[in-house]
Structure formats: C-alpha cells, structure tokens
Design an enzyme around this catalytic site. Structure first.
Site, PDB file in Angstrom:
ATOM      1  N   ASP A 136      68.812  33.431 101.026  1.00  0.00           N
ATOM      2  CA  ASP A 136      68.469  33.611  99.730  1.00  0.00           C
ATOM      3  C   ASP A 136      68.067  32.437  98.937  1.00  0.00           C
ATOM      4  O   ASP A 136      67.846  32.331  97.923  1.00  0.00           O
ATOM      5  CB  ASP A 136      70.045  33.989  98.941  1.00  0.00           C
ATOM      6  CG  ASP A 136      70.939  33.040  99.250  1.00  0.00           C
ATOM      7  OD1 ASP A 136      70.719  31.905  99.747  1.00  0.00           O
ATOM      8  OD2 ASP A 136      72.125  33.220  98.545  1.00  0.00           O
ATOM      9  N   GLU A 157      78.596  34.179 102.179  1.00  0.00           N
ATOM     10  CA  GLU A 157      79.205  33.003 102.045  1.00  0.00           C
ATOM     11  C   GLU A 157      80.370  32.730 101.417  1.00  0.00           C
ATOM     12  O   GLU A 157      80.977  33.626 100.823  1.00  0.00           O
ATOM     13  CB  GLU A 157      78.181  32.126 100.594  1.00  0.00           C
ATOM     14  CG  GLU A 157      76.841  31.838 100.980  1.00  0.00           C
ATOM     15  CD  GLU A 157      76.268  31.167  99.975  1.00  0.00           C
ATOM     16  OE1 GLU A 157      76.914  30.701  98.802  1.00  0.00           O
ATOM     17  OE2 GLU A 157      75.048  30.880 100.005  1.00  0.00           O
ATOM     18  N   GLU A 161      77.927  23.847 105.912  1.00  0.00           N
ATOM     19  CA  GLU A 161      76.744  23.193 104.831  1.00  0.00           C
ATOM     20  C   GLU A 161      77.455  22.094 104.193  1.00  0.00           C
ATOM     21  O   GLU A 161      78.576  22.133 103.603  1.00  0.00           O
ATOM     22  CB  GLU A 161      76.270  24.310 104.005  1.00  0.00           C
ATOM     23  CG  GLU A 161      75.211  23.512 103.004  1.00  0.00           C
ATOM     24  CD  GLU A 161      74.141  24.437 102.422  1.00  0.00           C
ATOM     25  OE1 GLU A 161      74.457  25.743 102.709  1.00  0.00           O
ATOM     26  OE2 GLU A 161      73.471  23.871 101.525  1.00  0.00           O
ATOM     27  N   ASP A 188      70.282  37.050 104.732  1.00  0.00           N
ATOM     28  CA  ASP A 188      71.281  36.576 103.833  1.00  0.00           C
ATOM     29  C   ASP A 188      71.951  37.503 102.724  1.00  0.00           C
ATOM     30  O   ASP A 188      70.992  37.841 101.920  1.00  0.00           O
ATOM     31  CB  ASP A 188      70.642  35.325 102.995  1.00  0.00           C
ATOM     32  CG  ASP A 188      71.737  34.194 102.890  1.00  0.00           C
ATOM     33  OD1 ASP A 188      72.924  34.311 103.529  1.00  0.00           O
ATOM     34  OD2 ASP A 188      71.282  33.001 102.515  1.00  0.00           O
ATOM     35  N   LYS A 237      74.405  37.486 106.839  1.00  0.00           N
ATOM     36  CA  LYS A 237      75.352  36.203 106.736  1.00  0.00           C
ATOM     37  C   LYS A 237      75.753  36.195 105.201  1.00  0.00           C
ATOM     38  O   LYS A 237      75.209  36.679 104.213  1.00  0.00           O
ATOM     39  CB  LYS A 237      74.511  34.915 106.543  1.00  0.00           C
ATOM     40  CG  LYS A 237      75.174  33.661 106.234  1.00  0.00           C
ATOM     41  CD  LYS A 237      74.385  32.443 106.704  1.00  0.00           C
ATOM     42  CE  LYS A 237      73.467  31.847 105.615  1.00  0.00           C
ATOM     43  NZ  LYS A 237      74.034  31.496 104.271  1.00  0.00           N
TER      44      LYS A 237
END
Ligand code: KIV
Length: 294
Positions: A59, A130, A197, A98, A128
């Site tokens: 993204d 978050e 990250e 994403d 994916k």
C-alpha cells in the site's frame, strides 16, 4: 510506445515458482528470502529476471506511485489495478497483495471478502495486513478460509499517527514485549510469514527465538529470515532522503532527469529525431503520392 509482449530471454533465470510451503523450506535452509515491492508491469519483468523470491504490491503505492501523503487514502480498487499489472509480469516470485487501510479492520467478513478480491481479481498468492490486537482475529479469519496471510508488526504505516509517526517502534521493554506478543499471536492465528518493520535489531533477534514462521525484515537488522525494501527507496527514485533502514542500490532519479533533459533539449534544437529514428518510403511511392495530392 513499444508494446512488445513478454519475451523469455536467455538472461531470464529458470527457477521454480516460490510457494507458501517453499517459504518455510527456505527458513529451514537458512537461505535468506528476498522481497521487494513492485507496482507495475515493466518493473515486474525486471524483478522476475532478477530472481527475487517475493513481490509485495504494497500500500506504499499510495505514496510512491499515486502521490498521496500517506498510505491511508489508497483504495482496494486502486491497488488492484497495480496488482493485476504486476501479476501479468511475474511468473516465479510469490505475489503478495497488501490489504489497504479500511479494507479489513471492520469485521472478519470484510477481511475475508477483501482478501478474496486480491486472489480472485488480482491473482495474488497471499495477502498482508498490518498490526496486532484485533487484526490477529482478522488474520485468523483469512487464514481459516485457506488464503495465505502475512502479518506485519513494528512500524505499521497505516496507523503510524497512533504510534507517533513514521519512526522506529519497540524501543522500550514494554513496547518491545507488545510487538513480540503481537508477532506470536499472528503466528498462532495462522499467518504464513510476518514482516518486522523498523524495530531495533536486538528486539528482532529476541523475537526470532519465539517465531517459527518466516520473518521478513525492513529496518529490523540481520536476524530475520529475509529482507524487504520498497522499490523507489532501493532504486533512489525520490528527490528526498530515505529512512535510516534503506540502502539505496542505485540513484535512478538523477539518471531519469538527465535523460529527460537531454530529450527535451534535442527536441527543441531539432537534433531528434534524425533519419536513424524515422521511417522511409520507396521514392516511387512518394512520387505517386505527390501526384495524388496534386
Ligand atoms: O506497503 C509496503 O510497501 C510495505 C513494506 C514496507 C513492507 O508494507
């Protein structure tokens, strides 16, 4: 514009497609996984040839490609256009889509429906999402339907405002513990891999002792099972600086700028296009044309 279809050249490496079980095999073998973001067809062709293992249509496209200020505004429809273009250019790497902000958080049903779009319409191999907390449930819901899902902890750009902006995370013992707990929960929820990250390397190293699935790091040091970088960062396509964790493997922006400036100058001075770049016609045909035109 040149619109030649993809051609498998002799320089194209022959390799087996990466699979989800293949990620675990690679973790066991100790050979690091190479992941890169990618947002369009020509770049995907290059990624394919370079022999990358995983490709993320991140993204981050919101900022790198679409010019938004953050990853928040990008929609599923906008990302799917990019995902499909990348899909058309890829054969061997695992393609990960994403899930953008607002497309999975509301309910398990929303998360599964969005993930399904990335597979059905985009041709992704995995998705994916978050964060920890309730996102662990969303990851579980997606994984339960048989869709490979990758978690993402540490700096989670979609909710960066809530964690104080784009900066390193897990820098106190308690925050580091939360990050590790989120990662373990995502693993237990059925994630096939996790992205770490912007967390301190020693924290990542401690987390690795708790995690059995492949971990791909970005700004998390050497202990992870692989690394991911954003296309525009690693190729130096920005006019501004990069985060600390980015190594720029090229400086393409000045190269592109120089090429465009040369092109503009040559058009203005009529140095381009010379006969080398123009088509000819049989003189007899030309004469006939002159006649036809009177
Ligand atoms: O969206 C993205 O590009 C990402 C990477 C930074 C891992 O999530």
């Amino acid at each position: 514009m040149s619109t030649h279809p993809p051609v498998e050249t002799s320089t194209t490496h022959e390799r087996l497609p990466m699979t989800v079980p293949g990620l675990m095999d690679r973790k066991r073998s100790g050979e690091p996984l190479v992941m890169v973001t990618c947002y369009d067809y020509p770049s995907a062709r290059i990624v394919e040839e370079a022999g990358v293992d995983l490709v993320l249509v991140g993204d981050t496209a919101a900022m790198t490609v679409l010019g938004y200020d953050s990853t928040v505004p990008v929609t599923v429809d906008e990302l799917l256009v990019l995902v499909k273009a990348v899909r058309r250019g890829l054969r061997s790497p695992l393609l990960v889509g994403d899930l953008p902000f607002g497309s999975y958080e509301v309910s398990d049903e929303q998360a599964v429906a969005t993930a399904q779009r990335f597979l059905k319409e985009g041709g992704c191999d995995a998705v994916k999402l978050e964060g920890g907390g309730v996102m662990v449930d969303r990851a579980h819901a997606i994984a339960s339907t048989g869709i490979p899902v990758i978690g993402h902890v540490g700096l989670t750009p979609q909710t960066a405002t809530a964690v104080g902006g784009f900066k390193a995370q897990a820098r106190t013992a308690h925050r580091a513990l939360n990050t590790i707990e989120d990662a373990v929960a995502l693993q237990e929820a059925g994630c096939c891999a996790i992205v770490f990250e912007a967390i301190p390397a020693p924290v990542a190293q401690l987390a690795m002792e708790q995690i059995e699935i492949p971990v791909i790091g970005i700004g998390a040091g050497m202990s992870t099972d692989g690394q991911v970088l954003v296309w525009h960062d690693l190729l130096g396509l920005y006019e501004w600086g990069s985060p600390r964790f980015v190594k720029r493997y090229a400086e393409l922006r000045p190269e592109i700028l120089r090429a465009l400036e040369n092109y503009a100058a040559e058009v203005r001075t009529k140095e381009f296009p010379t006969s080398e770049y123009t088509y000819s016609i049989d003189p007899a045909e030309l004469e006939e044309l002159r006649g036809l035109l009177g």
